[in-house]
Design an enzyme around this catalytic site. Structure first.
Site, PDB file in Angstrom:
ATOM      1  N   ILE A  92       0.832  -1.070   0.030  1.00  0.00           N
ATOM      2  CA  ILE A  92       0.021   0.015  -0.019  1.00  0.00           C
ATOM      3  C   ILE A  92       0.674   1.257   0.054  1.00  0.00           C
ATOM      4  CG2 ILE A  92      -0.080   0.139   2.525  1.00  0.00           C
ATOM      5  CD1 ILE A  92      -3.439   0.660   1.696  1.00  0.00           C
ATOM      6  N   THR A  93       0.329   2.348  -0.587  1.00  0.00           N
ATOM      7  CA  THR A  93       1.188   3.565  -0.618  1.00  0.00           C
ATOM      8  C   THR A  93       0.066   4.646  -0.753  1.00  0.00           C
ATOM      9  OG1 THR A  93       2.754   4.761  -1.440  1.00  0.00           O
ATOM     10  CG2 THR A  93       1.528   3.694  -3.163  1.00  0.00           C
ATOM     11  N   HIS A  95      -0.659   8.594  -2.367  1.00  0.00           N
ATOM     12  CA  HIS A  95      -0.404   9.781  -3.420  1.00  0.00           C
ATOM     13  C   HIS A  95      -1.257  10.989  -3.079  1.00  0.00           C
ATOM     14  CE1 HIS A  95       1.861   6.980  -5.612  1.00  0.00           C
ATOM     15  NE2 HIS A  95       0.791   6.310  -6.046  1.00  0.00           N
ATOM     16  N   MET A 161       8.106   3.083  -4.770  1.00  0.00           N
ATOM     17  CA  MET A 161       7.962   2.665  -6.289  1.00  0.00           C
ATOM     18  C   MET A 161       7.269   1.480  -6.364  1.00  0.00           C
ATOM     19  SD  MET A 161      11.780   3.081  -7.357  1.00  0.00           S
ATOM     20  CE  MET A 161      12.471   4.864  -7.619  1.00  0.00           C
ATOM     21  N   GLY A 162       6.337   1.044  -7.464  1.00  0.00           N
ATOM     22  CA  GLY A 162       5.779   0.063  -7.628  1.00  0.00           C
ATOM     23  C   GLY A 162       5.306  -0.169  -9.195  1.00  0.00           C
ATOM     24  N   GLY A 173       4.868   3.471 -11.527  1.00  0.00           N
ATOM     25  CA  GLY A 173       6.296   4.149 -11.529  1.00  0.00           C
ATOM     26  C   GLY A 173       6.838   4.311  -9.965  1.00  0.00           C
ATOM     27  N   CYS A 191       3.989   0.693   2.372  1.00  0.00           N
ATOM     28  CA  CYS A 191       4.544  -0.448   1.787  1.00  0.00           C
ATOM     29  C   CYS A 191       4.515  -1.654   2.556  1.00  0.00           C
ATOM     30  CB  CYS A 191       6.042  -0.097   1.184  1.00  0.00           C
ATOM     31  SG  CYS A 191       6.080   1.586   0.189  1.00  0.00           S
TER      32      CYS A 191
END
Length: 232
Positions: A92-93, A95, A161-162, A173, A191
């Site tokens: 998980i992230t 934005h 990043m992923g 990206g 993450c």
């Protein structure tokens, strides 16, 4: 081989709309590759680099654990955030505003066929960019992304990043925190890694804000050098 890359700065754009757009570009490249193989055509495949800034959103990679999101639907709404399960690697992230997100959509067969090298070069682009601001950024063994003070109790992540790759075509990206509201990271286990902090460039430099357009210029400069490419 087409080593030129089309740059598009999408500005402030909804995550789902951007994801759909990425998918369209991705499919276009894959379709060209399929046509080349089936019909023995010799068509160039396109490459793209998208810059974008998203409204508050949490995304979970295909191998991620939903329990790393610490909010329910009602709390997400209260935070003005959305949530998507998506088809990239990683957990998980977050934005949001103040974050530079970059989506290289490349046919790696135009460059090299090595996904690990691709990820390392993206990390190197970030490391070299942050060095221009006097920061010693590093990789952390077994943890994709870019960190500060690796191996100390003060380790903190500044870039997540992923990526997804199929038929050597990439999408998704990196997300580099520039002037990010770090409070939004408190609502996830970033993450899936417990006990490590997240930071932002403005915090590290002790500034209220950092010029994001300047950071983009530096990122592109290093990207062009590392990938031996040309931006159009």
């Amino acid at each position: 081989m087409n080593k030129k890359i089309e740059l598009q700065d999408l500005g402030f754009k909804d995550y789902k709309d951007t994801w759909d757009y990425q998918e369209d570009l991705f499919r276009g490249i894959v379709d060209t590759k399929i046509k080349n193989r089936r019909e023995e055509a010799n068509l160039d495949t396109n490459n793209y680099f998208l810059f974008v800034e998203h409204p508050h959103v949490y995304t979970l990679g295909k191998s991620g654990d939903l329990s790393n999101l610490l909010l329910n639907e009602e709390q997400l709404t209260q935070k003005g955030a959305t949530f998507y399960k998506i088809n990239r690697g990683g957990d998980i992230t977050y934005h949001g505003p103040g974050q530079i997100v970059g989506y290289p959509i490349l046919d790696l067969e135009n460059f090299f066929t090595d996904i690990h090298k691709y990820l390392r070069l993206l990390e190197e682009m970030i490391i070299l960019t942050l060095a221009e601001y006097g920061l010693k950024a590093e990789r952390s063994k077994g943890e994709t992304g870019v960190w500060l003070d690796v191996g100390t109790p003060f380790a903190r992540k500044i870039c997540a990043m992923g990526v997804r790759a199929s038929r050597w075509v990439t999408m998704h990206g990196f997300a580099l925190n520039i002037n990010a509201d770090l409070g939004y990271f408190d609502n996830i286990i970033p993450c899936g890694i417990r006990g490590k902090a997240v930071t932002s460039l403005n915090v590290e430099l002790g500034k209220k804000s950092v010029d994001e357009s300047e950071v983009k210029e530096k990122l592109l400069k290093h990207f062009i050098s590392l990938f031996e490419t040309e931006i159009i």
